[in-house]
Motif scaffolding. Structure first.
Motif, PDB file in Angstrom:
ATOM      1  N   LYS A   1       0.834  -1.199   0.000  1.00 15.99           N
ATOM      2  CA  LYS A   1       0.000   0.000   0.000  1.00 15.99           C
ATOM      3  C   LYS A   1       0.873   1.255   0.000  1.00 15.99           C
ATOM      4  N   ARG A   2       1.908   1.249   0.816  1.00 14.84           N
ATOM      5  CA  ARG A   2       2.804   2.409   0.909  1.00 14.84           C
ATOM      6  C   ARG A   2       4.023   2.270  -0.003  1.00 14.84           C
ATOM      7  N   GLN A   3       4.116   1.162  -0.690  1.00 12.22           N
ATOM      8  CA  GLN A   3       5.219   0.873  -1.607  1.00 12.22           C
ATOM      9  C   GLN A   3       6.574   1.017  -0.914  1.00 12.22           C
ATOM     10  N   THR A   4       6.713   0.360   0.233  1.00 11.35           N
ATOM     11  CA  THR A   4       7.966   0.415   0.986  1.00 11.35           C
ATOM     12  C   THR A   4       8.890  -0.729   0.551  1.00 11.35           C
ATOM     13  N   ALA A   5      10.139  -0.607   0.929  1.00 11.70           N
ATOM     14  CA  ALA A   5      11.107  -1.670   0.659  1.00 11.70           C
ATOM     15  C   ALA A   5      10.804  -2.867   1.566  1.00 11.70           C
ATOM     16  N   VAL A   6      11.280  -4.026   1.179  1.00 13.38           N
ATOM     17  CA  VAL A   6      11.099  -5.237   1.983  1.00 13.38           C
ATOM     18  C   VAL A   6      11.884  -5.085   3.286  1.00 13.38           C
ATOM     19  N   VAL A   7      11.250  -5.461   4.401  1.00 15.00           N
ATOM     20  CA  VAL A   7      11.884  -5.433   5.715  1.00 15.00           C
ATOM     21  C   VAL A   7      11.960  -6.871   6.210  1.00 15.00           C
ATOM     22  N   PHE A   8      13.091  -7.242   6.793  1.00 15.12           N
ATOM     23  CA  PHE A   8      13.271  -8.599   7.303  1.00 15.12           C
ATOM     24  C   PHE A   8      13.205  -8.606   8.825  1.00 15.12           C
ATOM     25  N   PHE A   9      12.378  -9.515   9.350  1.00 12.28           N
ATOM     26  CA  PHE A   9      12.249  -9.719  10.787  1.00 12.28           C
ATOM     27  C   PHE A   9      12.918 -11.042  11.121  1.00 12.28           C
ATOM     28  N   ASP A  10      13.952 -11.006  11.952  1.00 14.06           N
ATOM     29  CA  ASP A  10      14.668 -12.212  12.351  1.00 14.06           C
ATOM     30  C   ASP A  10      14.181 -12.673  13.723  1.00 14.06           C
ATOM     31  N   ASP A  11      14.474 -13.898  14.057  1.00 13.75           N
ATOM     32  CA  ASP A  11      14.129 -14.464  15.371  1.00 13.75           C
ATOM     33  C   ASP A  11      12.633 -14.396  15.660  1.00 13.75           C
ATOM     34  N   ILE A  12      11.827 -14.780  14.691  1.00 11.74           N
ATOM     35  CA  ILE A  12      10.364 -14.816  14.843  1.00 11.74           C
ATOM     36  C   ILE A  12       9.947 -16.169  15.390  1.00 11.74           C
ATOM     37  N   ASP A  13       9.080 -16.147  16.375  1.00  9.57           N
ATOM     38  CA  ASP A  13       8.409 -17.356  16.846  1.00  9.57           C
ATOM     39  C   ASP A  13       6.916 -17.128  16.653  1.00  9.57           C
ATOM     40  N   LEU A  14       6.262 -18.037  15.940  1.00 16.74           N
ATOM     41  CA  LEU A  14       4.837 -17.936  15.667  1.00 16.74           C
ATOM     42  C   LEU A  14       4.186 -19.271  15.993  1.00 16.74           C
ATOM     43  N   VAL A  15       3.140 -19.224  16.800  1.00 14.88           N
ATOM     44  CA  VAL A  15       2.417 -20.434  17.195  1.00 14.88           C
ATOM     45  C   VAL A  15       0.931 -20.222  16.929  1.00 14.88           C
ATOM     46  N   LEU A  16       0.318 -21.197  16.260  1.00 20.71           N
ATOM     47  CA  LEU A  16      -1.118 -21.213  16.040  1.00 20.71           C
ATOM     48  C   LEU A  16      -1.667 -22.483  16.674  1.00 20.71           C
ATOM     49  N   LYS A  17      -2.617 -22.317  17.600  1.00 21.56           N
ATOM     50  CA  LYS A  17      -3.271 -23.457  18.249  1.00 21.56           C
ATOM     51  C   LYS A  17      -4.749 -23.419  17.914  1.00 21.56           C
ATOM     52  N   ASN A  18      -5.260 -24.556  17.468  1.00 19.46           N
ATOM     53  CA  ASN A  18      -6.683 -24.691  17.176  1.00 19.46           C
ATOM     54  C   ASN A  18      -7.305 -25.577  18.243  1.00 19.46           C
ATOM     55  N   HIS A  19      -8.384 -25.111  18.853  1.00 23.28           N
ATOM     56  CA  HIS A  19      -9.066 -25.858  19.910  1.00 23.28           C
ATOM     57  C   HIS A  19     -10.388 -26.388  19.369  1.00 23.28           C
ATOM     58  N   TYR A  20     -10.497 -27.711  19.311  1.00 26.05           N
ATOM     59  CA  TYR A  20     -11.698 -28.335  18.759  1.00 26.05           C
ATOM     60  C   TYR A  20     -12.898 -28.219  19.679  1.00 26.05           C
ATOM     61  N   PHE A  21     -12.666 -28.197  21.003  1.00 30.11           N
ATOM     62  CA  PHE A  21     -13.786 -28.233  21.951  1.00 30.11           C
ATOM     63  C   PHE A  21     -14.684 -27.001  21.835  1.00 30.11           C
ATOM     64  N   ASP A  22     -14.139 -25.835  21.487  1.00 29.57           N
ATOM     65  CA  ASP A  22     -14.972 -24.647  21.345  1.00 29.57           C
ATOM     66  C   ASP A  22     -14.739 -23.909  20.019  1.00 29.57           C
ATOM     67  N   GLN A  23     -14.057 -24.574  19.071  1.00 29.26           N
ATOM     68  CA  GLN A  23     -13.800 -23.992  17.747  1.00 29.26           C
ATOM     69  C   GLN A  23     -13.102 -22.631  17.842  1.00 29.26           C
ATOM     70  N   SER A  24     -12.160 -22.531  18.788  1.00 29.30           N
ATOM     71  CA  SER A  24     -11.410 -21.283  18.928  1.00 29.30           C
ATOM     72  C   SER A  24      -9.985 -21.485  18.434  1.00 29.30           C
ATOM     73  N   HIS A  25      -9.302 -20.368  18.255  1.00 33.48           N
ATOM     74  CA  HIS A  25      -7.936 -20.374  17.737  1.00 33.48           C
ATOM     75  C   HIS A  25      -7.096 -19.402  18.555  1.00 33.48           C
ATOM     76  N   GLU A  26      -5.871 -19.788  18.837  1.00 32.25           N
ATOM     77  CA  GLU A  26      -4.910 -18.907  19.499  1.00 32.25           C
ATOM     78  C   GLU A  26      -3.770 -18.632  18.546  1.00 32.25           C
ATOM     79  N   LEU A  27      -3.306 -17.400  18.556  1.00 33.42           N
ATOM     80  CA  LEU A  27      -2.163 -17.008  17.758  1.00 33.42           C
ATOM     81  C   LEU A  27      -1.197 -16.260  18.674  1.00 33.42           C
ATOM     82  N   HIS A  28       0.057 -16.670  18.668  1.00 27.86           N
ATOM     83  CA  HIS A  28       1.086 -16.015  19.482  1.00 27.86           C
ATOM     84  C   HIS A  28       2.289 -15.733  18.594  1.00 27.86           C
ATOM     85  N   LEU A  29       2.732 -14.476  18.598  1.00 26.22           N
ATOM     86  CA  LEU A  29       3.894 -14.080  17.823  1.00 26.22           C
ATOM     87  C   LEU A  29       4.857 -13.336  18.737  1.00 26.22           C
ATOM     88  N   LEU A  30       6.095 -13.742  18.725  1.00 26.36           N
ATOM     89  CA  LEU A  30       7.171 -13.045  19.427  1.00 26.36           C
ATOM     90  C   LEU A  30       8.248 -12.743  18.407  1.00 26.36           C
TER      91      LEU A  30
END
Length: 176
Positions: free
Chosen positions: A38-67
């Motif tokens: 949208k802003r036509q910026t240069a590519v930026v690199f993020f190092d040391d990313i931790d991303l976790v996605l948890k899906n819970h079947y019992f209530d059809q919910s989702h958790e997302l955690h990013l550090l």
């Protein structure tokens, strides 16, 4: 156009429904490239990313955690945690909570042109903690705390307002 691609997985224009059917996905100690088209910026690199996605079947919910450590020009670190229910691919079907925490965020690198009233942040750094609560894919309450220092804000090309230190809590709700 919004898109998500993961190296090693075939790109597709279809919604990645498989992502919500597994129990838990982890992308650890990784590198992500980001480009704001949208802003036509240069590519930026993020190092040391931790991303976790948890899906819970019992209530059809989702958790997302990013550090993540941030690129030096943007600050120190970013944490995002969310718990959602509903179809994340539908326009008005999400309810849940979102938490965002940023440390030593560099205002002049992060904010470029999206402030109201012609305001411009020339300098400043600080920490941010935001909790937001959502229904129908829109926030209905936002609560947070901000602490910043060495801030310079101007309107258009006028003389800037300089603040040595600023801190405060905020609370917004769509209810009266």
């Amino acid at each position: 156009r919004d898109s998500l691609s993961i190296k090693g997985l075939q790109e597709s224009d279809e919604k990645p429904l498989w992502l919500l059917k597994g129990g838990k996905y982890e992308i650890l100690d990784s590198r992500i490239s980001w480009q704001d088209l949208k802003r036509q910026t240069a590519v930026v690199f993020f190092d040391d990313i931790d991303l976790v996605l948890k899906n819970h079947y019992f209530d059809q919910s989702h958790e997302l955690h990013l550090l993540s450590k941030l690129p030096q020009q943007y600050g120190d670190s970013l944490r995002i945690s969310a718990r959602m229910k509903g179809d994340v691919f539908a326009a008005n079907d999400i309810e849940g909570e979102l938490y965002i925490e940023g440390t030593d965020l560099q205002a002049n690198a992060l904010v470029n042109g999206d402030l109201p009233l012609g305001l411009n942040i020339q300098s400043g750094a600080g920490d941010l903690h935001v909790w937001s609560f959502w229904r129908n894919s829109s926030p209905y309450q936002v609560v947070g705390y901000v602490q910043a220092q060495q801030i310079k804000i101007s309107k258009n090309q006028s003389k800037p307002l300089a603040m040595d230190t600023f801190e405060g809590s905020f609370n917004w709700s769509d209810q009266d």
